[in-house]
Scaffold this active site. Structure first.
Site: not given
Ligand code: NAD
Length: 516
Positions: A209, A318, A419
Site C-alpha cells: 500500500k 527519515c 522531526e
Molecule cells: P505517514 O505516517 O503519514 O503515512 C505513512 C503511510 O501510512 C501512508 O501510506 C499512509 O497512507 C498510511 N496510513 C496513514 N494512516 C494510517 C492508518 N491509520 N493505518 C494504516 N496506514 C495508515 O507518513 P508519511 O508522511 O507518508 O511519511 C513521512 C514519515 O515517514 C516521516 O516520519 C519519515 O521519517 C518516515 N519515514 C521513515 C523511513 C524509515 O526507513 N525509517 C523511510 C521513509 C520515511
C-alpha cells in the site's frame, strides 16, 4: 466463492471508472505525464482508477460518490486469489525440486526494473518532487531484488543438541503468508525493494500500500511484476489513504505488517494490529545527530552535512541529519563552509538534472515548516543565519522553502526535538566527546547518527555509545541490501536489509524428533 481480482473489482465500479476517464483526459494533455503513461496497459489503468478513488476523495464533488470506498477495499481484501498464489509460490520455494523458477522470477523482475529505470525515476519525481538527480534511487529497488533473489535457495535452518537425549532438534524458518507493506510518500520504490524483495524471497505474497500522495512509481512496479510473469495476486499494489491502510492492518488474512511512516501513524497501526495480534515492524522518523569533531576534514564534512541535511529531498528524509553538533574549536570555520555549500546549491525544477533541492511535498507541508521556523525565531531557540522563507520569483508558485540553518540551538527546544521533515537544520556547539554523545542521544528518536572524524579510535568509541540503528562515519546514509536498517527508541523496531531484514518475513518453527 471466487474473489474478484483487483482489476475486476476496480473495473466493476462505475464511479472509479468515470474518474479514470477524467484522469486520462487530464493526463493526456499533460506534456510530462502523457509520455510516461502512454505505454500503460488497460490493467494498469484499472490500478490507477483505485488510486484516483482516494485522491479524488479529497475533492468535495466526488466525496459522496466514493463514500463507501474503504469498505470496498476491505471487501477486495478477501485475498482468495492472493492466498492461492501465496501457497503455490511458497511451495515453489520451500518444497519444489525447482526453486530456480522462483529465483528467475525475481531476477527477471530486477532486470525489468533496470530496463525501466528512467520511467521509474520520472514517476518518482511526479510522486514526491524528488530531484531527478536523486530519483534514480529506483536502482536500489533493483539491487534489493537481486540480493534477495539469491536467498531463495539458501533459506536454511539449523539443528541443535538437546540436553539429555539424542533427539533431532530442527529449527526451521517459514513464510508468514500474505504480508502487508505500507509505505510513506518519500520513497515507495526503496521500500518496495527493501520489503517486497525479501518478503517474496521468503515465500510470502504481498499487499503493497503506497501512500495516497505518491502512488505512481509503486503502481508501475506492480505492473512490472505482472509483465515478468509473477502470478497475478502475488504482489498487489493497492494505493489508498489512511482508511485503506487501516483496513489492511485489521484484515485477519494479513499475517504481518511492515509499516514505514511517521510515529503518530505507527501508534494507530499498532492499536489496529492489536485486534488480531498481527505482528508489526515499524520504520519511523528521526532527528539524527551529525557530530563534527575538531579533527574532521571540514570541506568533506560541510559537503556531507549540507546534502544529508537540508538539501537532500529538501530535508524530507527519515535520514535527514537535522542536528549538526560541532566541536567549539572548528565551529565557525565549519559553519562558514557549510553555509557556502548550501548557498552554492541549485534549487528549482526537480526535472532539471542540475537541481539538487526541489520543492516540499505540498502546501500543507510548506505551511507547517514555515510555522516551525517562525516558532523557533519567536521562542529564540537559536539564531537564524540562512534561509527561513518561501522562495519567490520564478519559484513562487511552487512549494519551495529556502534551506534554513539555525546556530546556537538549544537541544531542548521543539526545533531540535521535533522531526521537521523540511529543509531546516540546527547547529549545536559542544566542548568534548562526552557532551557530544550526551546531546546526540538526548532525543526520543534513534534512527541514524553521523560522525565526522579522522580519528579511528574515536570513531569506534563514539559509534558504540550512540543510540541509533545506523551510525555512518565520514559517509552518507547509504542504504544497501546488505546492511540492516532501522531504528531504536521511537524510530521503530525491526530491520530492513541484510539477513535481519529477510528474517522479518520468516517465522521460526522448532521440530523435534524423538530418538528412542
Ligand atoms: P505517514 O505516517 O503519514 O503515512 C505513512 C503511510 O501510512 C501512508 O501510506 C499512509 O497512507 C498510511 N496510513 C496513514 N494512516 C494510517 C492508518 N491509520 N493505518 C494504516 N496506514 C495508515 O507518513 P508519511 O508522511 O507518508 O511519511 C513521512 C514519515 O515517514 C516521516 O516520519 C519519515 O521519517 C518516515 N519515514 C521513515 C523511513 C524509515 O526507513 N525509517 C523511510 C521513509 C520515511
Amino acid at each position: 466463492m471466487t474473489t474478484p481480482t483487483l482489476y475486476e473489482w476496480a473495473g466493476g465500479h462505475e464511479a472509479l471508472r468515470r474518474l479514470t476517464e477524467v484522469f486520462y483526459d487530464q493526463v493526456l494533455e499533460d506534456p510530462i505525464l502523457a509520455p510516461v503513461f502512454a505505454h500503460m496497459s488497460e490493467n494498469h489503468r484499472e490500478h490507477v482508477a483505485i488510486w484516483l478513488g482516494e485522491v479524488f476523495r479529497g475533492h468535495s464533488r466526488y466525496t459522496d460518490e466514493l463514500g463507501g470506498y474503504p469498505a470496498m477495499l476491505s471487501h477486495h481484501l478477501g485475498l482468495g486469489l492472493t492466498e492461492e498464489q501465496r501457497s503455490r509460490w511458497a511451495a515453489l520455494i520451500a518444497r519444489s525440486a525447482d526453486p530456480d523458477l522462483a529465483l528467475s522470477g525475481l531476477v527477471d523482475l530486477a532486470d525489468a526494473v533496470r530496463e525501466n529505470l528512467d520511467d521509474l525515476a520520472r514517476l518518482n519525481v511526479h510522486d514526491y518532487a524528488v530531484p531527478i538527480s536523486f530519483a534514480g534511487n529506483a536502482i536500489l529497488l533493483e539491487r534489493f531484488l537481486r540480493h534477495f533473489a539469491g536467498y531463495i535457495d539458501k533459506l536454511h535452518g539449523a539443528t541443535t543438541p538437546v540436553t539429555g537425549s539424542f533427539d533431532i532438534n530442527l529449527i526451521e524458518r517459514e513464510p508468514y503468508g500474505v504480508v502487508g507493506v505500507i509505505t510513506p510518500w518519500n520513497g515507495s520504490l526503496v521500500v518496495s525493494g527493501s520489503c517486497v524483495a525479501p518478503a517474496l524471497a521468503a515465500g510470502n505474497a504481498v499487499v503493497l500500500k503506497p501512500s495516497e500522495v505518491a502512488p505512481l512509481a509503486a503502481l508501475r512496479f506492480g505492473e512490472l511484476c505482472m509483465d515478468v510473469g509473477l502470478p497475478a495476486g502475488l504482489v498487489n499494489v493497492v494505493p489508498a489513504g489512511p482508511e485503506g491502510g487501516d483496513a489492511l492492518v485489521r484484515h485477519p488474512g494479513i499475517r504481518k505488517i511492515h509499516f514505514t511512516g511517521g510515529d503518530a501513524t505507527a501508534r494507530k497501526v499498532l492499536q489496529s494490529a492489536a485486534a488480531n495480534l498481527t505482528p508489526v515492524v515499524t520504520e519511523l522518523g528521526g532527528k539524527s545527530a551529525n557530530i563534527i569533531f575538531g579533527d574532521a576534514d571540514l570541506d568533506a564534512a560541510a559537503m556531507l552535512s549540507a546534502h544529508q541535511g537540508p538539501l537532500m529531498q529538501s530535508g524530507q528524509s527519515c535520514a535527514c541529519a537535522s542536528r549538526v553538533l560541532v566541536h567549539e574549536s572548528v565551529h565557525d570555520a565549519f559553519v562558514e563552509k557549510f553555509v557556502a555549500v548550501i548557498q552554492a546549491s541549485t534549487i528549482g525544477d526537480p526535472l532539471d538534472p542540475q537541481v539538487v533541492c526541489g520543492p516540499v511535498i505540498s502546501q500543507g507541508a510548506a505551511d507547517r515548516i514555515l510555522a516551525v521556523i517562525e516558532q523557533a525565531v519567536t521562542q529564540r531557540s537559536g539564531e537564524l543565519i540562512v534561509g527561513g522563507k518561501r522562495l519567490g520569483g520564478e519559484l513562487a508558485q511552487g512549494y519551495y522553502i529556502e534551506p534554513t540553518v539555525f546556530i546556537g540551538v538549544d537541544n531542548a527546544s521543539a526545533l531540535a526535538q521535533t522531526e521537521t521533515f523540511g529543509p531546516v537544520v540546527s547547529v549545536i556547539k559542544f566542548s568534548d566527546e562526552a557532551e557530544a554523545v550526551r546531546v546526540a542521544n538526548d532525543t526520543n528518536y534513534g534512527l541514524n547518527a553521523f560522525v565526522q572524524t579522522t580519528n579511528l579510535s574515536r570513531a569506534h568509541r563514539v559509534a558504540r555509545q550512540l543510540e541509533a540503528g545506523s551510525v555512518w562515519i565520514n559517509t552518507f546514509s547509504d542504504i544497501s541490501p546488505q546492511g540492516p536498517y532501522g531504528g531504536c527508541k521511537q524510530s521503530g523496531f525491526g530491520r530492513t536489509g541484510g539477513l535481519e531484514g529477510l528474517h522479518e518475513f520468516l517465522q521460526v518453527k522448532n521440530i523435534r524428533i524423538g530418538m528412542r
